[in-house]
Write a protein that holds these residues in place. Structure first.
Motif: not given
Lengths: 196, 231
Positions: B14, B18, B92, B95-96
């Motif tokens: 993660i 990110s 994004f 990351a999701m």
């Protein structure tokens, strides 16, 4: 329950309300891609909508630390969802100061709660930080990624190092307004139902 | 065969994803590096085929749209709208997806144990565990509220704008507060917040696969940073 230390029950309450606040923030955030001016209007939307869960949360606060922990969690979630780490110190600072203000009112005083929520709302501005601090490279990035020039121009017209002060003030003001609305709603629904 | 990863590896994933998501990709090479990182193969390993497929289609479409049809000169409301959504998805989504993968495949027990091994304070661990557990619950409750509204024949806000928010948020808060009370009662009876140190049934150990993945993700991070900023 007059121990000073936080109990397991408090941690669970924090978790629940953080999740709720994030859902509110995320729902408002999705609107922002329609037009950049909506991005700037987060300072109005999120404090007012978020005030409803937050005011309910405030009725459950009795000890120091609950707001601070919430702000740390928000910072972590913001990082994980890719909003950047630049705003994290601001989020945590806002949380701790809000916590101190609420503490000085004994977590029950009406006036301190309103001000404290206003300060807490400053965390929303943390999301603008990458836009302000690294304006040039951020703009280039956006265009590289595929945003239109039109969108970028509008975005930077709305948010730059000059307007950030205005946005911060707006955030605080609407935080206080939101707190009043939130209080009224909590009174209307939850106190009648006997939950608070 | 399913691959059991250590939660610490997942947290590291993660972190890296990110970090990379925040630096935008500018060349096709960087895009390729970035796409490699999406843990769709991990989703397949853990037998979440439907989710893997869904994410793949979704991300693919967004990528295609961004590269094929949109440029920096696109104007007008519709294209601005499209650009916004595709941009955000492309930016994004990795990351999701990673976050989704981690939340879905990590048991809360494992997560708490891992956090304890990293010496994170209890308060943050417990709250974060509750947050993780709570998103699916909120979604469920929200669906129930929407169904109830449909039954009464209330669409959107039933005529007033404030109602749109009020009719949804208030019932949601009611049910969440109740669930929270039940949750803390259940947790406290099982000894959460006791004075003794928590023990865990699961033994957490870093295995070869964990080290391998950590190495892979570190390499990706290094390659990304070097090729973006140094060259």
């Amino acid at each position: 329950m007059n121990e000073k230390k936080l109990q397991a029950k408090d941690f669970i309450t924090i978790g629940i309300f953080t999740a709720l606040l994030f859902v509110v923030e995320f729902a408002c955030g999705m609107l922002g891609f329609i037009h950049p001016y909506i991005v700037a209007s987060y300072v109005v939307m999120i404090p007012i909508v978020g005030s409803i869960p937050m005011m309910l949360f405030y009725t459950k606060i009795e000890k120091f630390g609950m707001l601070s922990i919430m702000s740390v969690l928000l910072a972590i979630i913001m990082f994980v969802t890719g909003m950047g780490y630049l705003g994290a110190p601001l989020i945590i600072a806002a949380g701790v100061i809000a916590d101190l203000i609420a503490k000085s009112g004994g977590y029950k005083s009406f006036r301190e709660t309103v001000i404290s929520y206003g300060v807490f709302c400053l965390w929303i501005c943390a999301n603008y930080f990458p836009v302000v601090v690294s304006a040039d490279s951020y703009r280039k990035n956006l265009i590289d990624v595929g945003y239109s020039v039109e969108y970028c121009d509008n975005l930077f017209r709305a948010i730059n190092s000059k307007t950030i002060a205005v946005l911060l003030v707006l955030c605080f003001v609407f935080g206080c307004v939101g707190a009043l609305i939130g209080k009224a709603i909590v009174k209307k629904h939850f106190e009648k139902a006997g939950i608070v | 065969m399913s691959l059991k990863l250590d939660p610490r590896t997942k947290l590291y994933m993660i972190f890296v994803v990110s970090a990379v998501v925040m630096m935008s990709a500018t060349t096709p090479f960087l895009w390729a590096v970035r796409i490699i990182m999406i843990p769709i193969f991990l989703l397949i390993m853990e037998k979440h085929y439907a989710a893997a497929f869904r994410f793949l289609i979704f991300y693919g479409t967004a990528l295609l749209l961004t590269f094929k049809f949109l440029s920096e000169n696109s104007e007008g409301f519709l294209s601005a709208f499209l650009v916004g959504y595709c941009g955000i998805i492309v930016q994004f989504m990795p990351a999701m997806i990673t976050a989704w993968y981690v939340v879905r495949t990590t048991k809360i027990g494992e997560f708490v144990c891992a956090m304890q091994k990293m010496h994170i304070p209890d308060g943050i661990t417990i709250s974060l565990a509750v947050v993780m557990r709570f998103f699916p619950t909120i979604k469920e409750e929200y669906t129930a509220i929407r169904d109830a509204m449909k039954m009464r024949g209330i669409m959107l806000g039933g005529g007033n704008a404030a109602g749109m928010i009020e009719y949804r948020l208030i019932p949601l808060l009611f049910s969440c507060v109740n669930i929270g009370d039940e949750l803390s009662a259940a947790a406290v009876t099982r000894g959460l917040g006791g004075k003794v140190k928590r023990t865990s049934v699961q033994e957490l150990k870093m295995k070869a696969a964990d080290y391998l993945l950590m190495l892979l993700f570190t390499a990706v991070l290094v390659v990304f940073v070097v090729s973006k900023y140094i060259r």
